[in-house]
Design an enzyme around this catalytic site. Structure first.
Site, short mmCIF file in Angstrom:
data_model
loop_
_atom_site.label_atom_id
_atom_site.label_comp_id
_atom_site.label_asym_id
_atom_site.label_seq_id
_atom_site.Cartn_x
_atom_site.Cartn_y
_atom_site.Cartn_z
N GLU A 186 8.43 16.32 15.84
CA GLU A 186 8.91 16.16 14.46
C GLU A 186 8.13 17.10 13.55
OE1 GLU A 186 7.80 12.60 12.16
OE2 GLU A 186 9.89 12.44 11.57
N CYS A 226 13.54 10.78 7.19
CA CYS A 226 13.34 10.36 8.58
C CYS A 226 14.62 10.53 9.40
CB CYS A 226 12.89 8.92 8.62
SG CYS A 226 13.98 7.82 7.71
N GLU A 257 9.10 1.31 11.26
CA GLU A 257 10.12 2.36 11.08
C GLU A 257 9.37 3.68 11.13
OE1 GLU A 257 12.22 1.22 7.49
OE2 GLU A 257 13.34 -0.29 8.57
N LYS A 290 0.88 -1.17 0.00
CA LYS A 290 0.00 0.00 0.00
C LYS A 290 0.92 1.22 0.00
CE LYS A 290 -2.02 2.95 1.93
NZ LYS A 290 -1.78 4.36 1.57
P1 NAD Z 1 1.89 8.27 7.63
O1 NAD Z 1 1.99 7.51 8.90
O2 NAD Z 1 0.93 9.39 7.55
O3 NAD Z 1 1.53 7.30 6.42
C1 NAD Z 1 2.32 6.17 6.11
C2 NAD Z 1 1.46 5.14 5.42
O4 NAD Z 1 0.50 4.63 6.34
C3 NAD Z 1 0.66 5.70 4.24
O5 NAD Z 1 0.67 4.75 3.21
C4 NAD Z 1 -0.73 5.84 4.82
O6 NAD Z 1 -1.76 5.79 3.88
C5 NAD Z 1 -0.78 4.65 5.76
N1 NAD Z 1 -1.78 4.74 6.83
C6 NAD Z 1 -2.21 5.85 7.46
N2 NAD Z 1 -3.13 5.52 8.41
C7 NAD Z 1 -3.26 4.18 8.38
C8 NAD Z 1 -4.06 3.25 9.11
N3 NAD Z 1 -4.90 3.63 10.07
N4 NAD Z 1 -3.94 1.94 8.80
C9 NAD Z 1 -3.10 1.53 7.83
N5 NAD Z 1 -2.33 2.36 7.11
C10 NAD Z 1 -2.40 3.68 7.38
O7 NAD Z 1 3.38 8.77 7.31
P2 NAD Z 1 3.84 9.73 6.12
O8 NAD Z 1 3.36 11.10 6.42
O9 NAD Z 1 3.53 9.08 4.83
O10 NAD Z 1 5.43 9.69 6.29
C11 NAD Z 1 6.16 10.57 7.07
C12 NAD Z 1 6.55 9.91 8.38
O11 NAD Z 1 7.31 8.74 8.12
C13 NAD Z 1 7.44 10.76 9.27
O12 NAD Z 1 7.02 10.63 10.61
C14 NAD Z 1 8.82 10.12 9.11
O13 NAD Z 1 9.71 10.32 10.18
C15 NAD Z 1 8.46 8.69 8.95
N6 NAD Z 1 9.52 7.96 8.28
C16 NAD Z 1 10.27 7.06 9.02
C17 NAD Z 1 11.30 6.35 8.42
C18 NAD Z 1 12.15 5.39 9.20
O14 NAD Z 1 12.89 4.63 8.58
N7 NAD Z 1 12.08 5.37 10.52
C19 NAD Z 1 11.56 6.54 7.06
C20 NAD Z 1 10.78 7.46 6.35
C21 NAD Z 1 9.75 8.14 6.96
#
Ligand code: NAD
Length: 484
Positions: A388, A286, A252, A176
């Site tokens: 963040e 991230c 992550e 997804k």
């Molecule tokens: P997000 O959590 O908003 O979304 C991530 C994914 O989860 C998307 O595909 C979204 O549609 C899905 N999602 C959202 N709600 C959900 C639910 N209830 N059930 C299932 N899936 C759901 O994150 P984002 O805004 O896309 O990404 C940015 C974040 O990602 C930042 O916090 C960043 O630090 C983190 N990040 C972490 C790493 C790491 O390796 N630790 C790497 C990249 C980004």
């Protein structure tokens, strides 16, 4: 209008419902994305199960590895298409995506194919009461159908970072992608077919989180394990979903990473590294640095130089060769970042540079642009220091002693990464080891060897991926004990 389709059982599939994908450059609609229904998610999971029980599950490791090499080659052959799709979705500079996102997307398949090809398992000989013995060896089997939930900041890179090892270990996946960045995941479906990956091994379902494809995948009883990259609060929801059926998760998540610059550091290297870590990809990494701690004797010089350097970074369109900064991902994210810019001033920050929206001229005023921003002067309790932001910004604070800076840098709910800049070898090791994070860089940042463990401490994550560590998540390790 471009249509971005789901990819189920080896075929691109339309849905009854679509949603618009907006360009971050000017907010125009650039594609209709087909939002997978629950029935389509069911079909994707069923196809993944059938492939697991069928051709993919029966394939030898050697054959699997060859096909994954072909996937990597396939990405490289269609490099320009992947690059165009990634830049259209994210607005990031082509110079960046062509050096990081797309090459790493291909490398993720090669590296994990090699890991699986070369890894050994443990072996023990056990004495038995009858004076004879038994032998034990570890045997890895795929964990099953893996749900892969991805963010938008490094779409192809982070998706393949999970899909590469998952497939190398013999699993099948239902991916997804983020609703903001659906294109490269869909395009990868074509490469999978060209590389001879059997239908059902790699499936893509588009949509959002709650009450959409994200929730349908993570709550699906046919999904055996879930790997997620994204915000911590989403990870917590996914962890709850995974509790049903006691399914393993790899999370992550967010970060609020600190850089620590000691006065003996190579000044130019520390500036260059901090510049990249705070601002590259418009701060949407991230591992990026939003808190910078600089030892007092070089504090003023450091702030002045970082300001000068970032003010020299061109904000522009992806295709312009000298563009260093693109927009952030969306109008919604722009509003979030700008709300922190406002909050910083309310909390008493000195704005060293930026703080607003750049003038991008006619045709781009509706884009998700924000100025790179540096602050000083905030107390450690400020929300801008604690939370963040995920934008092109950092706060720089002075410090006097190693003990003081360790306490400040560690005083956060997140614990993903740090960058330490010093020429003192003992101090480098001491500080790197005392930081409560998953990754400590010394005199570098984002220097990645894909064989090494990657993941976060505290609320930045659960589990480690990378090299053999990925096998811990993507396989079941069985002990086979044979009495001799
Ligand atoms: P997000 O959590 O908003 O979304 C991530 C994914 O989860 C998307 O595909 C979204 O549609 C899905 N999602 C959202 N709600 C959900 C639910 N209830 N059930 C299932 N899936 C759901 O994150 P984002 O805004 O896309 O990404 C940015 C974040 O990602 C930042 O916090 C960043 O630090 C983190 N990040 C972490 C790493 C790491 O390796 N630790 C790497 C990249 C980004």
């Amino acid at each position: 209008m471009k249509q971005v389709l789901n990819f189920i059982n080896g075929q691109h599939e339309a849905s009854d419902k679509t949603f618009p994908k907006h360009s971050p450059l000017n907010n125009t609609v650039i594609a209709d994305v087909h939002e997978a229904s629950r029935t389509q998610v069911d079909a994707a999971v069923a196809a993944a199960r059938a492939a697991l029980d069928g051709p993919w599950g029966k394939m030898s490791v050697a054959e699997r590895v060859e096909r994954l090499y072909a996937v990597a080659d396939g990405i490289n052959k269609r490099f320009d298409e992947f690059l165009a799709a990634e830049c259209a979705d994210t607005g990031k500079p082509r110079s960046l995506a062509s050096h990081i996102d797309i090459p790493r997307g291909a490398a993720n398949f090669k590296v994990f194919a090699d890991v699986v090809k070369n890894v050994a398992t443990e072996f023990f000989e056990t004495a038995t009461p009858d004076g004879k013995s038994a032998i034990n060896y570890g045997y890895r089997t795929p964990v099953g159908v893996v749900g892969v939930i991805c963010p938008w900041n490094l779409p192809l890179l982070l998706m393949t970072w999970k899909v590469g090892p998952a497939l190398a270990c013999g699993n099948t996946v239902v991916v997804k992608p983020s609703e903001e960045t659906p294109q490269t995941a869909a395009l990868l479906g074509e490469v999978m077919n060209e590389a001879g990956i059997p239908p059902g091994v790699y499936n893509v379902v588009h949509g959002f989180g709650p009450d959409s494809a994200g929730e349908f995948v993570t709550t699906h009883p046919g999904v055996d394990a879930i790997t997620f990259t994204g915000e911590t609060r989403t990870g917590e929801i996914i962890m709850k979903a995974a509790a049903k059926g006691s399914r393993p998760v790899s999370l992550e998540m967010g970060g609020k990473n600190a850089a620590i610059i000691f006065e003996d550091a190579d000044f130019d290297a520390a500036i260059e590294g901090t510049l990249r870590s705070a601002f590259v990809n418009s701060g949407q990494v991230c591992l990026g640095t939003e808190r910078v701690y600089v030892q007092r004797p070089i504090f003023d010089k450091f702030v002045a130089e970082l300001k000068k350097q970032v003010e020299g970074w061109k904000i522009g369109l992806p295709e312009e060769a000298d563009t260093k900064l693109g927009p952030v991902i969306s109008k919604e994210h722009q509003a979030k970042v700008l709300s922190y810019y406002k909050l910083a001033v309310e909390e008493g920050a000195t704005v060293v540079t930026g703080g607003g929206v750049p003038n991008m001229g006619a045709g781009f005023s509706d884009g998700a642009w924000v100025q790179p921003t540096i602050w000083t002067g905030l107390p450690e309790t400020a929300r801008v220091i604690k939370e963040e932001i995920f934008g092109p910004c950092c706060h720089i604070a002075p410090f006097d002693t190693e003990e003081e800076v360790l306490a400040k840098a560690n005083d956060n709910v997140y614990g993903l990464a740090t960058a330490i800049w010093t020429r003192d070898v003992s101090r480098a090791h001491r500080v790197a080891q005392k930081m409560k994070v998953g990754l400590s860089w010394v005199n570098s940042w984002f220097l990645r060897d894909l064989r090494t463990p990657f993941g976060g401490a505290k609320q930045s994550g659960i589990g480690r991926e990378g090299g053999v560590h990925s096998l811990e998540f993507y396989t079941e390790l069985k002990n086979v004990c044979i009495k001799l």
